[in-house]
Design an enzyme around this catalytic site. Structure first.
Site, short mmCIF file in Angstrom:
data_model
loop_
_atom_site.label_atom_id
_atom_site.label_comp_id
_atom_site.label_asym_id
_atom_site.label_seq_id
_atom_site.Cartn_x
_atom_site.Cartn_y
_atom_site.Cartn_z
CG ASP A 17 1.28 -4.75 -1.76
OD1 ASP A 17 0.32 -4.16 -2.30
OD2 ASP A 17 2.08 -4.20 -0.98
CE1 TYR A 21 6.70 -0.84 0.36
CE2 TYR A 21 5.99 -2.83 -0.77
CZ TYR A 21 5.74 -1.79 0.11
OH TYR A 21 4.53 -1.73 0.75
CE LYS A 29 1.31 -0.58 -1.61
NZ LYS A 29 2.40 -1.57 -1.75
CG HIS A 85 3.28 3.83 -0.63
ND1 HIS A 85 4.44 3.19 -1.03
CD2 HIS A 85 2.91 3.22 0.52
CE1 HIS A 85 4.74 2.25 -0.14
NE2 HIS A 85 3.84 2.27 0.81
#
Length: 276
Positions: A43, A48, A73, A106
């Site tokens: 994930d 990120y 996302k 997200h």
């Protein structure tokens, strides 16, 4: 490892590996370690900043793409139809793949505090996900951090129902109203931060149950999620812990103990909320 199944028939490994901040100190090493420990569900998210590292790790691992389940996302400052398409294409490029298994919004637009009409922004973003799904570039589409009221606004114009919603979920912060709502819609709930934080792992009830069941506190939290039909996304940097986090299918928490966990005082909440 067992699987969860989306309403469109797609199956997801029942324990995912959360990659938020996981590559900050050791880079690809942590992802390769997770793959070696048996994880096949990764994930990530544009936010990120590690999609390229994950793509390189997958290439280095030599694991066939069809044996992996990849989620990414679109970030809350990149919502809207055109931006979402661009974000998706960028994620594909960085991950070195030509499709995603799951793509999520997200955060709802309300969390971005920058949109004049958050509901309309969510709706146009979802239209982008629907079009990408219908084009075959994504096997499943869904949400993250959406609460029931955000979802109801989205569904006013949606053609396709979301397949997943990710929520913060752990003993001491179960968001039970939201979990019940989405599960009643046939939407798989995935839990981020499923082990909570140090306050959760040191909680007297968690420690007592760990001793009772012969497991560690993290395994109690993850088994709690699985029994609640929530797909947990733990993260760890040690191989031993990575393996232990997957060893939660050989015991059952009793009904009484499940209710003890469900009714714990609020503990370990991240402080994140889409309307704050």
């Amino acid at each position: 490892m067992e699987n969860f199944k989306l309403w469109n028939g797609v199956e997801i490994p029942a324990i995912g590996f959360g990659t938020y901040k996981s590559t900050v100190e050791e880079g690809k090493t942590v992802i390769l370690r997770a793959l070696e420990a048996g994880y096949r569900h990764l994930d990530t998210a544009a936010f990120y900043g590690n999609e390229e590292l994950i793509g390189e790790s997958i290439k280095d691992s030599k694991i066939p793409r069809d044996q992996l389940f990849l989620t990414s996302k679109v970030w809350k400052t990149w919502l809207g139809y055109d931006n979402t398409i661009k974000s998706f294409e960028e994620s594909l490029k960085k991950l070195g793949t030509d499709y995603l298994d799951l793509f999520l919004i997200h955060w709802p637009a309300a969390a971005g505090h920058m949109y004049e009409d958050p509901k309309a922004t969510d709706q146009s973003t979802w239209k982008a996900l629907e079009d990408l799904y219908e084009s075959g570039k994504i096997r499943g589409i869904g949400l993250s951090n959406f609460l029931p009221h955000h979802y109801l606004g989205l569904m006013e114009t949606a053609k396709i129902k979301p397949m997943v919603n990710q929520l913060e979920f752990h003993p001491g912060y179960t968001q039970q109203a939201a979990v019940d709502f989405f599960q009643a819609q046939g939407i798989v709930v995935e839990g981020w931060s499923p082990i909570g934080r140090a306050r959760v792992l040191d909680d007297p009830l968690i420690l007592k149950l760990a001793e009772k069941y012969g497991k560690n506190p993290g395994q109690i939290c993850l088994r709690f999620a699985v029994q609640r039909n929530v797909l947990p996304l733990p993260k760890s940097s040690s191989v031993e812990r990575m393996k232990m986090n997957q060893e939660v299918f050989d015991f059952q928490i009793s009904e009484e103990d499940m209710y003890r966990l469900l009714t714990m005082p609020q503990t370990g909440w991240s402080g994140e909320h889409p309307d704050l």
